[in-house]
Scaffold this active site. Structure first.
Site, PDB file in Angstrom:
ATOM      1  N   TYR A  15      86.163  71.390  52.674  1.00 39.81           N
ATOM      2  CA  TYR A  15      86.954  70.781  53.751  1.00 39.81           C
ATOM      3  C   TYR A  15      88.141  70.002  53.188  1.00 39.81           C
ATOM      4  CZ  TYR A  15      83.726  72.060  57.425  1.00 39.81           C
ATOM      5  OH  TYR A  15      82.987  72.784  58.342  1.00 39.81           O
ATOM      6  N   VAL A  16      88.026  69.580  51.923  1.00 44.61           N
ATOM      7  CA  VAL A  16      89.141  68.857  51.305  1.00 44.61           C
ATOM      8  C   VAL A  16      89.977  69.798  50.434  1.00 44.61           C
ATOM      9  CG1 VAL A  16      89.684  67.091  49.563  1.00 44.61           C
ATOM     10  CG2 VAL A  16      88.115  66.579  51.414  1.00 44.61           C
ATOM     11  N   PRO A  96      77.262  64.519  47.606  1.00 48.22           N
ATOM     12  CA  PRO A  96      76.328  63.994  48.618  1.00 48.22           C
ATOM     13  C   PRO A  96      75.447  62.876  48.065  1.00 48.22           C
ATOM     14  CG  PRO A  96      75.517  66.058  47.730  1.00 48.22           C
ATOM     15  CD  PRO A  96      76.854  65.834  47.097  1.00 48.22           C
ATOM     16  N   SER A 134      87.551  64.210  44.840  1.00 46.94           N
ATOM     17  CA  SER A 134      86.301  63.863  45.523  1.00 46.94           C
ATOM     18  C   SER A 134      86.207  62.347  45.639  1.00 46.94           C
ATOM     19  CB  SER A 134      85.094  64.327  44.699  1.00 46.94           C
ATOM     20  OG  SER A 134      85.065  65.719  44.593  1.00 46.94           O
ATOM     21  N   THR A 135      85.429  61.877  46.624  1.00 48.43           N
ATOM     22  CA  THR A 135      85.168  60.439  46.737  1.00 48.43           C
ATOM     23  C   THR A 135      84.041  60.091  45.776  1.00 48.43           C
ATOM     24  OG1 THR A 135      85.753  60.569  49.060  1.00 48.43           O
ATOM     25  CG2 THR A 135      84.551  58.604  48.359  1.00 48.43           C
ATOM     26  N   LYS A 224      88.945  53.809  48.382  1.00 52.38           N
ATOM     27  CA  LYS A 224      88.493  54.925  49.219  1.00 52.38           C
ATOM     28  C   LYS A 224      87.146  54.592  49.884  1.00 52.38           C
ATOM     29  CE  LYS A 224      87.742  58.780  51.151  1.00 52.38           C
ATOM     30  NZ  LYS A 224      88.398  59.243  52.344  1.00 52.38           N
ATOM     31  N   ALA A 229      84.223  52.549  54.718  1.00 54.74           N
ATOM     32  CA  ALA A 229      83.272  51.529  55.176  1.00 54.74           C
ATOM     33  C   ALA A 229      83.872  50.731  56.337  1.00 54.74           C
ATOM     34  CB  ALA A 229      82.900  50.605  54.019  1.00 54.74           C
ATOM     35  N   LEU A 231      86.200  51.737  58.475  1.00 57.01           N
ATOM     36  CA  LEU A 231      86.306  52.585  59.673  1.00 57.01           C
ATOM     37  C   LEU A 231      84.937  52.715  60.351  1.00 57.01           C
ATOM     38  CD1 LEU A 231      88.674  55.345  58.249  1.00 57.01           C
ATOM     39  CD2 LEU A 231      89.243  53.674  60.025  1.00 57.01           C
ATOM     40  N   CYS A 280      81.116  61.909  55.309  1.00 54.19           N
ATOM     41  CA  CYS A 280      81.583  60.834  54.427  1.00 54.19           C
ATOM     42  C   CYS A 280      81.103  59.424  54.754  1.00 54.19           C
ATOM     43  CB  CYS A 280      83.103  60.833  54.395  1.00 54.19           C
ATOM     44  SG  CYS A 280      83.761  62.350  53.705  1.00 54.19           S
TER      45      CYS A 280
HETATM   46  N1  LIG Z   1      85.274  66.255  54.381  1.00 58.59           N
HETATM   47  C1  LIG Z   1      86.080  65.223  54.512  1.00 58.59           C
HETATM   48  O1  LIG Z   1      86.552  64.894  55.595  1.00 58.59           O
HETATM   49  C2  LIG Z   1      86.484  64.425  53.298  1.00 58.59           C
HETATM   50  C3  LIG Z   1      87.587  63.564  53.389  1.00 58.59           C
HETATM   51  C4  LIG Z   1      87.959  62.843  52.269  1.00 58.59           C
HETATM   52  C5  LIG Z   1      87.226  62.957  51.099  1.00 58.59           C
HETATM   53  N2  LIG Z   1      86.138  63.770  51.042  1.00 58.59           N
HETATM   54  C6  LIG Z   1      85.426  63.890  49.768  1.00 58.59           C
HETATM   55  O2  LIG Z   1      85.874  65.072  49.122  1.00 58.59           O
HETATM   56  C7  LIG Z   1      84.797  65.689  48.394  1.00 58.59           C
HETATM   57  C8  LIG Z   1      84.604  67.115  48.876  1.00 58.59           C
HETATM   58  O3  LIG Z   1      84.260  67.081  50.239  1.00 58.59           O
HETATM   59  P1  LIG Z   1      84.228  68.407  51.126  1.00 58.59           P
HETATM   60  O4  LIG Z   1      83.978  67.963  52.522  1.00 58.59           O
HETATM   61  O5  LIG Z   1      85.409  69.246  50.807  1.00 58.59           O
HETATM   62  O6  LIG Z   1      82.908  69.106  50.531  1.00 58.59           O
HETATM   63  P2  LIG Z   1      82.447  70.619  50.742  1.00 58.59           P
HETATM   64  O7  LIG Z   1      80.975  70.611  50.568  1.00 58.59           O
HETATM   65  O8  LIG Z   1      83.038  71.168  52.002  1.00 58.59           O
HETATM   66  O9  LIG Z   1      83.141  71.414  49.540  1.00 58.59           O
HETATM   67  C9  LIG Z   1      82.814  71.245  48.201  1.00 58.59           C
HETATM   68  C10 LIG Z   1      82.922  72.607  47.522  1.00 58.59           C
HETATM   69  O10 LIG Z   1      82.750  72.422  46.114  1.00 58.59           O
HETATM   70  C11 LIG Z   1      82.097  73.600  45.610  1.00 58.59           C
HETATM   71  N3  LIG Z   1      81.541  73.329  44.285  1.00 58.59           N
HETATM   72  C12 LIG Z   1      80.515  72.523  43.949  1.00 58.59           C
HETATM   73  N4  LIG Z   1      80.323  72.537  42.608  1.00 58.59           N
HETATM   74  C13 LIG Z   1      81.257  73.376  42.084  1.00 58.59           C
HETATM   75  C14 LIG Z   1      81.576  73.800  40.766  1.00 58.59           C
HETATM   76  N5  LIG Z   1      80.908  73.353  39.712  1.00 58.59           N
HETATM   77  N6  LIG Z   1      82.579  74.683  40.605  1.00 58.59           N
HETATM   78  C15 LIG Z   1      83.276  75.147  41.665  1.00 58.59           C
HETATM   79  N7  LIG Z   1      83.026  74.778  42.935  1.00 58.59           N
HETATM   80  C16 LIG Z   1      82.033  73.898  43.149  1.00 58.59           C
HETATM   81  C17 LIG Z   1      81.056  73.893  46.675  1.00 58.59           C
HETATM   82  O11 LIG Z   1      80.601  75.225  46.573  1.00 58.59           O
HETATM   83  C18 LIG Z   1      81.839  73.608  47.962  1.00 58.59           C
HETATM   84  O12 LIG Z   1      82.448  74.774  48.495  1.00 58.59           O
HETATM   85  C19 LIG Z   1      83.579  64.795  48.621  1.00 58.59           C
HETATM   86  O13 LIG Z   1      83.500  63.884  47.561  1.00 58.59           O
HETATM   87  C20 LIG Z   1      83.921  64.053  49.903  1.00 58.59           C
HETATM   88  O14 LIG Z   1      83.295  62.803  49.974  1.00 58.59           O
HETATM   89  C21 LIG Z   1      85.767  64.527  52.117  1.00 58.59           C
END
Ligand SMILES: NC(=O)c1ccc[n+]([C@@H]2O[C@H](COP(=O)([O-])OP(=O)(O)OC[C@H]3O[C@@H](n4cnc5c(N)ncnc54)[C@H](O)[C@@H]3O)[C@@H](O)[C@H]2O)c1
Length: 478
Positions: A15-16, A96, A134-135, A224, A229, A231, A280
């Site tokens: 998603y990010v 997670p 990532s966070t 971050k 926290a 929000l 998050c």
């Molecule tokens: N989703 C949000 O709204 C959001 C917003 C800001 C920050 N974040 C932070 O960003 C980070 C990612 O969040 P997300 O929602 O994108 O997670 P997500 O689970 O949607 O995506 C993470 C991806 O990483 C891949 N992955 C894991 N290990 C890997 C590796 N060794 N090599 C290659 N790919 C690998 C997974 O297969 C997955 O597709 C987290 O730390 C989250 O806290 C998320």
């Protein structure tokens, strides 16, 4: 240190990673972006010709993917190749909450970050800027740096060096593209000025310079967690007040409007709802709680933990109200669930309030018909850990579970026949325009409408003959 950036790699196409790199690729057509992931299905979905099948739904995402994909934006599982050619690598993998071991239930599981750092150490060439997207818990940069430094993959022909930066992502799902296009700020934490400048040069292509903030790496990591926290705390605060409204005769919408006019408070994030979800908020607060406990700050830990506790209590409260209003029993009663995503304009259900609420209603014996315009039946199976009794209006999707649950899934809205109640859990636009007069004639009487998002037109709903319950509406006090 490298002089300029040409090739960018992003580890993690979630998603990010997906939307962030797509935005950068759109804004920087001269740079090459390789987004890599271990999940083959996810990569295949990112490469799907049919843009309605991208793995993520976000308004505006299709358009920016169409502009850049296979021009300067590439999705693949070729992790080694992408790392080898990269000048800068964003680590954007999932973090997670740990489910077992030390810190279980609170601190982040860094195994995916660690694996990524090891891959970078192994395959990178020359100098590489490694960016935490990532966070992450405060001081994770130290962990990444020590993994990178301890690599024994250096050779005389390939002397490796690294600069680690923190560049947390502040996008909100549902408005991700808007947020990426016009961020409130871009935060870059680090101690290597040259690396920080090179990263900021990418953002400067579309973000005004005064919005790019430089901090030390620990402030960036902590900012971050703190941002999320704060929000989440606002949501728990307003939801706790909605419960007071219901017993005193006050109305949460009026209270929100009144307090939001105070410039010190502001009007955003004051809508009460079924409780915060998403991947998050809970995870990041629990991380903060763990950090505070680790450093012996018990009172600080307790303060933030209460934000999560109130949220859990609030979600339970909604299911209880439904049971009470339906004469104390919902056994065998058909209840329509409108919305399963944790908020509108996303297909993400992680930590969605709908999961807990639906499980509670099913445990009470209700038969649920679940509708969501973007969430798949398969995802709901995964979340409820049971398979649906059947799909309405849809061919059966393959099943993940053997256990049958007392729920059905529908992609269409012709599902109100003989229903006892409707529960609105996600604020999708299409639910605002339902013709309640034609719905109520199909339902069992008395027909109840529970609106946890305050989106229905009260006058029209009441005129149609519904018993209406809205969150934080004290006028319904008995
Ligand atoms: N989703 C949000 O709204 C959001 C917003 C800001 C920050 N974040 C932070 O960003 C980070 C990612 O969040 P997300 O929602 O994108 O997670 P997500 O689970 O949607 O995506 C993470 C991806 O990483 C891949 N992955 C894991 N290990 C890997 C590796 N060794 N090599 C290659 N790919 C690998 C997974 O297969 C997955 O597709 C987290 O730390 C989250 O806290 C998320």
């Amino acid at each position: 240190m490298i002089k300029s950036i040409k090739n960018i790699c992003c580890i993690g196409a979630g998603y990010v990673g997906g939307p962030t790199m797509a935005m950068m690729a759109n804004k920087c057509p001269n740079l090459i972006f390789n987004v890599v992931d271990i999940n083959k299905e996810r990569i295949a979905a990112w490469n799907n010709e049919d843009l309605s099948k991208l793995p993520i739904f976000e308004p505006g995402l299709k358009e920016i993917i169409k502009n850049s994909r296979n021009k300067n934006l590439f999705f693949s599982c070729e992790i080694k190749k992408a790392i080898e050619s990269a000048d800068i690598i964003f680590i954007s993998v999932n973090t997670p909450t740990k489910t077992k071991g030390l810190g279980a239930g609170k601190c982040s599981d860094l195994k995916w970050v660690e694996t990524s750092a090891r891959e970078v150490a192994k395959f990178s060439k020359g100098h590489t800027i490694v960016v935490e997207k990532s966070t992450l818990p405060v001081r994770t940069a130290e962990v990444i740096q020590s993994i990178l430094n301890s690599t024994n993959c250096n050779s005389s022909s390939n002397k490796k060096s690294f600069s680690v930066l923190s560049n947390p992502e502040f996008l909100a799902e549902g408005t991700a593209i808007k947020d990426l296009e016009s961020p409130d700020r871009v935060l870059i934490g680090g101690d290597n000025k040259k690396a920080m400048d090179l990263l900021s040069d990418i953002y400067k292509k579309w973000v005004p310079e005064e919005k790019i903030l430089f901090t030390n790496i620990w402030s960036s990591e902590l900012a971050k967690l703190t941002s999320n926290a704060f929000l989440a705390q606002r949501i728990s605060s307003i939801n706790s007040i909605s419960a007071i409204c219901e017993v005193t005769g006050a109305d949460i919408r009026e209270v929100s409007r009144a307090i939001g006019k105070d410039k010190r408070i502001g009007s955003k994030f004051l809508d009460s709802g079924p409780g915060f979800g998403g991947s998050c908020f809970k995870k990041d607060i629990l991380n903060l709680v763990y950090l505070a406990e680790y450093f012996g700050l018990g009172e600080v830990a307790k303060f933030w933990e209460e934000v999560v506790n109130i949220n859990n209590w609030h979600q339970k409260r909604i299911a209880k109200i439904v049971v009470q209003k339906l004469f104390g029993t919902i056994s065998g009663k058909k209840i329509i669930i409108l919305g399963f995503a944790f908020k509108a304009n996303t297909n993400d259900t992680r930590e969605s309030a709908a999961i807990k609420i639906c499980k509670d209603l099913i445990d009470e014996g209700a038969e649920l018909i679940i509708h969501d315009p973007k969430v798949s039946s398969l995802q709901i199976q995964h979340d409820l850990q049971t398979k649906p009794k059947s799909q309405i209006n849809e061919k059966n999707e393959s099943s993940l579970n053997n256990k049958l649950g007392n729920w059905k899934f529908s992609k269409k809205l012709d599902i109100f026949e003989n229903a006892h109640a409707i529960l609105v859990l996600t604020e999708w636009e299409e639910y605002k325009n339902i013709n309640w007069e034609s719905v109520i004639v199909k339902m069992a009487k008395p027909a109840w409408l529970f609106d946890s998002r305050s989106i229905v037109n009260v006058e029209l709903v009441k005129k149609a003959g519904f018993n209406l319950w809205r969150l934080g509406d004290g006028s319904q006090k008995e």
